[in-house]
Every structure is written in structure tokens, then in C-alpha cells.
Design an enzyme around this catalytic site. Structure first.
Site, short mmCIF file in Angstrom:
data_model
loop_
_atom_site.label_atom_id
_atom_site.label_comp_id
_atom_site.label_asym_id
_atom_site.label_seq_id
_atom_site.Cartn_x
_atom_site.Cartn_y
_atom_site.Cartn_z
N ASP A 103 0.47 -1.56 -0.39
CA ASP A 103 -0.31 0.05 0.03
C ASP A 103 0.72 1.18 0.18
O ASP A 103 1.73 1.23 1.00
CB ASP A 103 -0.98 -0.48 1.32
CG ASP A 103 -2.16 0.36 1.06
OD1 ASP A 103 -2.84 1.46 -0.30
OD2 ASP A 103 -2.43 1.22 1.70
N ASN A 124 -11.21 -2.03 -4.91
CA ASN A 124 -10.67 -1.38 -6.17
C ASN A 124 -10.83 -1.05 -7.58
O ASN A 124 -10.81 -0.04 -8.10
CB ASN A 124 -9.13 -2.04 -6.48
CG ASN A 124 -8.07 -1.50 -5.11
OD1 ASN A 124 -7.22 -2.58 -5.37
ND2 ASN A 124 -8.02 -0.51 -4.34
#
Ligand code: IPE
Ligand code: IPE
Ligand code: MG
Length: 240
Positions: free
Chosen positions: A18, A66
């Protein structure tokens, strides 16, 4: 000391990669620039695994959530995955890496799915490092798909509800051939798991590091993996 409580290095490390977007934004660049920088980080970490005794590395590349990002970012990521496979296939093969993909392939484009299948097949004889890429992966989605297939087996009379236990259910998960992760690392300072390996991480250790993924070096990875050996895992038992 019981076998379960031995302090040794993790054999399966899972990583939530991330911070790519923030890394790019800090540099005044589009988010995709960060994703490209992030993808370049993967190779050195995979290559360090054998030295660290890490046999299984599982990386979170794209979640079922996502898709909520802009069309530009999603399309850019999908094209990055295709380019990544194209560029890395040879090195992965030569470095003894066996690649697998987990996640639901149904929403991915046909060309990408074909390339994923080909890479799995190409590297299927390798055994040095097992790299699993989670692509369109969500823990709840995975358990739901597993439950659906399990229900179908029962409906067809091939299985009875009496056969259903944790091991049976785990056999229907995308990860059925993999051991559970020992250590889950998330970069970028966020302390949440964002739907990653929910079932499999029941007893994993978690490590949250502030570094943004494109800055996360193999040395830092080695440091986090090394620190794991100092923790005592009890699996619900009491040390005697
Ligand atoms: C992780 O980086 C990569 C993917 C989720 C595809 P992010 O894109 O989430 O980066 P941040 O969290 O916005 O910085
Ligand atoms: C998790 O990161 C997914 C991947 C690393 C592929 P996200 O950036 O999507 O997670 P949230 O939105 O911060 O929970
Ligand atoms: Mg993020």
C-alpha cells in the site's frame, strides 16, 4: 517447547503493498506513476526470499474493492499487470519462482486471464519460491465463492453437510494448496487488513510499517522478517 511454539522465521509472508498513490502525489505525479514504481519493487523482494527462508510470498495487487477507483486508474493498473507478466516471466522462470494467482478471474479481461494462466503453467515446475499474486481478490468474496461451490457439491449429492468442517471449507478456497501465512506486512502506515486473507490469517502475526510501498526495500523486508523470529506464537495454547 512444543513444535507450534518454536521461534523460527516465517515460511509464508503475505504483503499488502500500500501507498503507491501517496508516493506519486508527494512527487506531483499521477497515481499510476506510483503503481509503476511499486511494481518495480516486487522483484528484489521475491529474490531475497530464499535467503530469508521464506518459501511462500503472497502479494495483494488489486482488491475486489479497487474497481471503485477512476476508470483511468483501473485501466492503467490492468495494463500494468499485463506488462508486468510480459516483462517478468523470464526472470521468474529462471529464478525458480512458481507463480499462482488468487482472486476472481471472472471480472478480468480475457487477455490478462490468458497471460495469468500461461505464467502459472510456465512456472509450474518451479519450487524455490512460491509467489502468489492476489488480483481481484477479496477475503469475503473468496469465502462466498467457496461456500457456493461447497453448496453445489452438496446439491449434487457428492458431499454431505456432515462432511463440512474447517478443513473441508478451506479446500474450496483459492488458497487451498498454500499454507496459512505466518506474517502479514502492510506498508504505508495504515493499520487495517482491507479484506485480505481473512480466513487464512486467523493466527498470523501482523506488522504495519510506515514506509510507502515504492520505498520498501528488500533490506527493510528482511528486517521485518527477521524481527518475526523474536515473537512467540502460542496458537491459543499456554507455554509450558
Ligand atoms: C496500493 O497503493 C496499490 C493498490 C491498491 C492497487 P494505493 O493505490 O492504495 O496507494 P494509496 O493508499 O492511495 O497511497
Ligand atoms: C488494499 O489497499 C489493496 C491492495 C493493496 C491491493 P487499499 O488502498 O485498496 O485499501 P484501503 O482502501 O486503504 O482500505
Ligand atoms: Mg491504499
Amino acid at each position: 517447547m512444543a513444535k507450534d511454539m518454536e521461534r523460527s522465521g516465517p515460511s509464508h509472508v503475505a504483503v499488502i503493498m500500500d501507498g503507491n498513490g501517496r508516493w506519486a502525489t508527494m512527487r506531483g505525479k499521477p497515481r499510476l506513476f506510483g503503481h509503476h514504481a511499486g511494481a518495480r519493487r516486487v522483484r528484489e523482494i521475491v529474490e531475497r526470499c530464499p535467503d530469508l527462508g521464506v518459501k511462500y510470498l503472497t502479494i495483494f495487487a488489486f482488491s475486489t474493492e479497487n474497481w471503485k477507483r477512476t476508470q483511468t486508474e483501473v485501466a492503467g493498473l490492468m495494463s500494468l499487470f499485463r506488462r508486468y507478466i510480459e516483462r517478468e516471466a523470464r526472470a521468474l522462470l529462471e529464478n525458480g519462482v512458481r507463480v499462482r494467482f488468487i482472486g476472481d478471474r471472472i471480472r478480468l479481461d480475457e487477455k490478462l486471464v490468458r497471460m495469468m494462466d500461461e505464467l502459472e503453467l510456465l512456472t509450474s515446475g518451479n519450487d524455490k519460491v512460491h509467489l502468489t499474486v492476489a488480483l481481484n481478490y477479496g477475503g469475503r468474496d473468496e469465502v462466498t465463492r467457496a461456500a457456493k461451490r461447497l453448496a453445489y457439491e452438496i446439491e449434487q449429492g457428492r458431499l454431505s453437510h456432515k462432511d463440512v468442517d474447517a478443513e473441508c471449507l478451506a479446500g474450496f478456497l483459492d488458497t487451498h494448496v498454500l499454507p496459512d501465512p505466518d506474517l502479514v506486512i502492510r506498508t504505508s502506515g495504515e493499520a487495517r487488513i482491507s479484506n485480505f486473507l481473512l480466513w487464512q490469517s486467523a493466527y498470523a502475526e501482523y506488522e504495519f510499517v510506515d514506509t510507502l510501498w515504492p520505498d520498501f526495500t528488500a533490506d527493510e523486508f528482511a528486517g521485518v522478517v527477521g524481527a518475526y523470529g523474536k515473537r512467540e506464537r502460542r496458537f491459543g495454547a499456554v507455554r509450558v
